[in-house]
Design an enzyme around this catalytic site. Sequence first.
Site, PDB file in Angstrom:
ATOM      1  N   ASP A 176     -11.185   2.149   3.690  1.00  0.00           N
ATOM      2  CA  ASP A 176     -11.870   0.806   3.523  1.00  0.00           C
ATOM      3  C   ASP A 176     -13.093   0.308   3.443  1.00  0.00           C
ATOM      4  O   ASP A 176     -13.528  -0.498   3.032  1.00  0.00           O
ATOM      5  CB  ASP A 176     -11.223   0.002   5.080  1.00  0.00           C
ATOM      6  CG  ASP A 176      -9.790  -0.353   4.915  1.00  0.00           C
ATOM      7  OD1 ASP A 176      -9.357  -1.286   3.779  1.00  0.00           O
ATOM      8  OD2 ASP A 176      -9.126  -0.424   5.968  1.00  0.00           O
ATOM      9  N   GLN A 181      -4.528  -1.993   9.666  1.00  0.00           N
ATOM     10  CA  GLN A 181      -4.526  -3.197   9.039  1.00  0.00           C
ATOM     11  C   GLN A 181      -5.015  -4.294  10.028  1.00  0.00           C
ATOM     12  O   GLN A 181      -4.831  -4.174  11.054  1.00  0.00           O
ATOM     13  CB  GLN A 181      -2.985  -3.456   8.651  1.00  0.00           C
ATOM     14  CG  GLN A 181      -2.838  -4.829   8.134  1.00  0.00           C
ATOM     15  CD  GLN A 181      -3.367  -5.015   6.298  1.00  0.00           C
ATOM     16  OE1 GLN A 181      -3.460  -3.884   6.117  1.00  0.00           O
ATOM     17  NE2 GLN A 181      -3.670  -6.009   6.020  1.00  0.00           N
ATOM     18  N   LYS A 192       0.969  -1.229  -0.060  1.00  0.00           N
ATOM     19  CA  LYS A 192       0.009  -0.033  -0.113  1.00  0.00           C
ATOM     20  C   LYS A 192       0.913   1.131  -0.148  1.00  0.00           C
ATOM     21  O   LYS A 192       0.457   2.305  -0.614  1.00  0.00           O
ATOM     22  CB  LYS A 192      -0.868   0.267   1.168  1.00  0.00           C
ATOM     23  CG  LYS A 192      -2.137  -1.163   1.159  1.00  0.00           C
ATOM     24  CD  LYS A 192      -2.713  -1.489   2.288  1.00  0.00           C
ATOM     25  CE  LYS A 192      -3.779  -2.539   2.157  1.00  0.00           C
ATOM     26  NZ  LYS A 192      -4.112  -3.290   3.337  1.00  0.00           N
TER      27      LYS A 192
HETATM   28  N1  GUN Z   1      -6.678  -7.231   6.068  1.00  0.00           N
HETATM   29  C1  GUN Z   1      -6.758  -7.914   5.040  1.00  0.00           C
HETATM   30  N2  GUN Z   1      -7.574  -7.230   4.066  1.00  0.00           N
HETATM   31  C2  GUN Z   1      -7.674  -5.847   4.594  1.00  0.00           C
HETATM   32  C3  GUN Z   1      -8.206  -4.587   4.141  1.00  0.00           C
HETATM   33  O1  GUN Z   1      -8.644  -4.667   2.816  1.00  0.00           O
HETATM   34  N3  GUN Z   1      -8.068  -3.605   5.028  1.00  0.00           N
HETATM   35  C4  GUN Z   1      -7.547  -3.767   6.135  1.00  0.00           C
HETATM   36  N4  GUN Z   1      -7.627  -2.667   6.972  1.00  0.00           N
HETATM   37  N5  GUN Z   1      -7.060  -4.859   6.508  1.00  0.00           N
HETATM   38  C5  GUN Z   1      -6.964  -5.873   5.807  1.00  0.00           C
END
Ligand code: GUN
Length: 292
Positions: free
Chosen positions: A121, A98, A54
Amino acid sequence: MAAKLIKGTEISKQIREEIAKEIEELKQKHGVTPGLATILLGEDPGSKVYVGQKEKACNKLGIYSERTDLPADTSEDDLLELVKKLNDNPKIHGILVQLPLPKHIDAERVIYAIDPDKDVDCFNPVNVGKLMLGTGRFLPCTPHGIMELLRRSDITTEGKHVVVVGRSNIVGKPIANMMMQRPSGGNATVTLCHTGTKDLAAFTKMADILIVAVGHPKTITADMVKEGVVVIDVGVNRIGKTPEGKAILAGDVDFDAVQEKAAAITPVPGGVGPMTITMLMRNTVEAAKASI
Ligand code: GUN
């Protein structure tokens, strides 16, 4: 006949080029640089890789990126305090914590604490509710990525029978919702299957479009699909390691056998995966635009 490959890597590249132009325009016309804050607790190798990807995507596109890595034993109060600071920081338009979080932290409280306008998200219940009503600013990243993969591959969803396997909050529930919506969604007939479904194959065989997000390799085998189905495989399962120590990945679908019957299918890796981060970048830019 082998299926057409839906190449997420290529489609993702195309979308990132479009996003880069929007970012340039935001900077030139409005003096605004989109900003994304990521927070990672602990040392989970998979999560570290995702957060790193990211951050890298932000840097490549010219999005300001602020990453905070914290020890796994960080208290919930300290994490909430950091989220609050980021909510108040005008340089930050998107906040991503995350998941999964360590067990001593109530993930729901943390997600609630993120300002819905910065919830890129689309996990905050305010945004989940708006998604259901079809009125939200953000769409959740992986489901949005799936919609774009189909749209840009000229696969229509209108009036089709979409069967979703898996009812997670991140993929199954939102994609089922988006697929049934009109006008912004898929306007499809939707069936949602899950671990409580009896005779899964009876439903998957009826699918015009089959979306699988369960986290188990080879959950869908060739005898479970009809000829001409479009298959979207969201699974990313580590099934072994190469002699060099690199993870070998497989989706939730028995790719080699199913592609013989399918009209189109996403590979793993290189299908849905790259789209998730691209749509996160998209949401960050949307949040920045809304801040003007
Ligand atoms: N953990 C696995 N996929 C995601 C996601 O799309 N966003 C976040 N914040 N954590 C994750």
